[in-house]
Design an enzyme around this catalytic site. Structure first.
Site: not given
Ligand code: SAH
Length: 386
Positions: A97, A110, A117, A121, A124, A195-196, A227, A250, A252, A326, A369
């Site tokens: 995406e 983005c 990934c 998390c 996610c 992805g990471e 990120s 990230s 959190h 989200n 994501c």
């Molecule tokens: N893997 C990388 C980049 C991809 S995600 C990372 O973890 O940073 C980009 C951002 O979106 C990250 O901060 C991730 O934690 C966040 N993210 C993932 N799912 C989400 C969701 N459902 N709502 C809000 N943020 C989310």
């Protein structure tokens, strides 16, 4: 997939490899520079367009090489028209995406760095599909080139509409220019899609070098943000890079007990090690780190946690980017209430930590994501399969 006659994917070649290939075709070195320009500045997708290359080379490219690597498979536009999300199919059927956000006179793209990934998390959508594979450098860059072509074409159409109405904008063109004040370029890139990125380090950096190369795509390094979930060795490597690309982490959660339930990689790289790496990064680069913090109701949004976060980040050159969660289908996490978010912001700011609240952009199009892929995969499943 190992096809016997797999095409040569030009966007995967670093400049040196492209030069070698052009030399292997018996062409002088400057032809490689011309080809590079066609790919990354003029955004050609068809060798027939490459008018300053000899016919023999164009023919060779047409027979042996492939430029476009992405096939759009689905697209959704947010109800306000500012966010477009495209699901692309790759040559082996993988889906990724890319999201274009047009706000504040910016076109922020983005992009994804992996199909799926491995980080797991718990909040996610991408994590649910596991890691399928790394994207190649070309597949990373191609996402940018695709949207850049699209934006330039829109810009051209606006100019044409203006010219066609005797210098005055048609209502449609005026509307378009309202949405996209200078719409014809990708102005910012965030590597925050699937992805990471630091788990695909070499391919990511080859792509980033092409994107910032003045002879290539030519975007300013400071316009790009990568990120990471917090891979400590990757952060240390990032700190040594010469390009001034921004780093976001990230976070959190401000403590290990909570963070491990949200981002399992915290068991490998606990917060003390992560923040130590961030401090090394700032000491080395003198650049501000941005910490992402997705606000989840009743999970990580209490005043006590805001205090703990402020203490953790004390004295670090950083800023905190709060993201309203989200909601992901099938996940128990819900976005925080507005009052809780405001209280959280107030505490961080009282401690002198610059904090921004990201808007819920594109929330009605599953722009989080991995969410469009999840929806498409779901709707193509047979009803009895669940
Ligand atoms: N893997 C990388 C980049 C991809 S995600 C990372 O973890 O940073 C980009 C951002 O979106 C990250 O901060 C991730 O934690 C966040 N993210 C993932 N799912 C989400 C969701 N459902 N709502 C809000 N943020 C989310």
């Amino acid at each position: 997939m190992n096809q016997p006659n797999a095409p040569l994917r030009l966007l995967d070649l670093a400049p040196a490899a492209l030069r070698e290939q052009v030399a292997a075709w018996g062409q002088p070195a400057y032809r490689a520079d011309q080809l590079y320009q066609w790919l990354y500045q003029r955004l050609a997708v068809d060798p027939a367009e490459m008018s300053n290359l000899p016919a023999s080379l164009r023919q060779r490219l047409a027979e042996e090489a492939q430029i476009e690597l992405l096939t759009p498979a689905a697209e959704s536009v947010s109800s306000d028209g500012h966010t477009t999300k495209t699901l692309f199919r790759l040559h082996d059927g993988q889906l990724i995406e890319t999201v274009l956000m047009r706000y504040d006179r910016r076109n922020t793209l983005c992009i994804s760095s992996q199909a799926g990934c491995a980080m797991g998390c718990t909040f996610c959508a991408t994590a649910q599909m596991g890691l399928q594979r790394n994207l190649t450098p070309g597949e990373i860059v191609a996402q940018v080139l695709y949207f850049e072509r699209w934006l330039r074409q829109q810009g051209d159409e606006r100019t044409a509409a203006r010219a066609g109405s005797g210098g005055k904008e048609s209502p449609a063109a005026a509307h378009a220019s309202h949405l996209t004040p200078h719409a014809s370029r990708v102005s910012n890139i965030v590597v925050m899609g699937m992805g990471e990125p630091l788990a695909n380090y070499a391919n990511l950096w080859q792509a980033l070098r092409t994107l910032v190369d003045p002879a290539g795509f030519g975007l300013g390094a400071r316009k790009i943000t990568v990120s990471t979930v917090g891979l400590v060795p990757g952060i240390d490597r990032f700190a040594e890079e010469e390009l001034q690309i921004n780093l976001a982490v990230s976070l959190h959660a401000p403590n290990d007990a909570l963070r491990a339930t949200l981002t399992p990689i915290n068991r490998r790289y606990p917060i003390a090690e992560l923040i130590a790496a961030c401090r090394r990064y700032v000491a080395r680069t003198h650049r501000r780190i941005s910490f992402e913090y997705a606000m989840m109701a009743g999970i990580n949004d209490t005043p006590a946690l805001a205090e703990e976060l402020a203490a953790l980040l004390h004295g670090l050159l950083c800023h905190v980017n709060l993201i309203p969660l989200n909601p992901v289908v099938g996940s128990p996490f819900q976005p925080s209430r507005r009052a809780d978010v405001d209280a959280f912001v107030a505490i961080l700011e009282a401690h002198g930590i610059p904090t921004t609240l990201r808007l819920r952009r594109g929330i009605d199009i599953n722009a989080g994501c991995g969410q469009l892929r999840a929806r498409v995969a779901q709707s193509t499943r047979t009803p009895s399969a669940g």
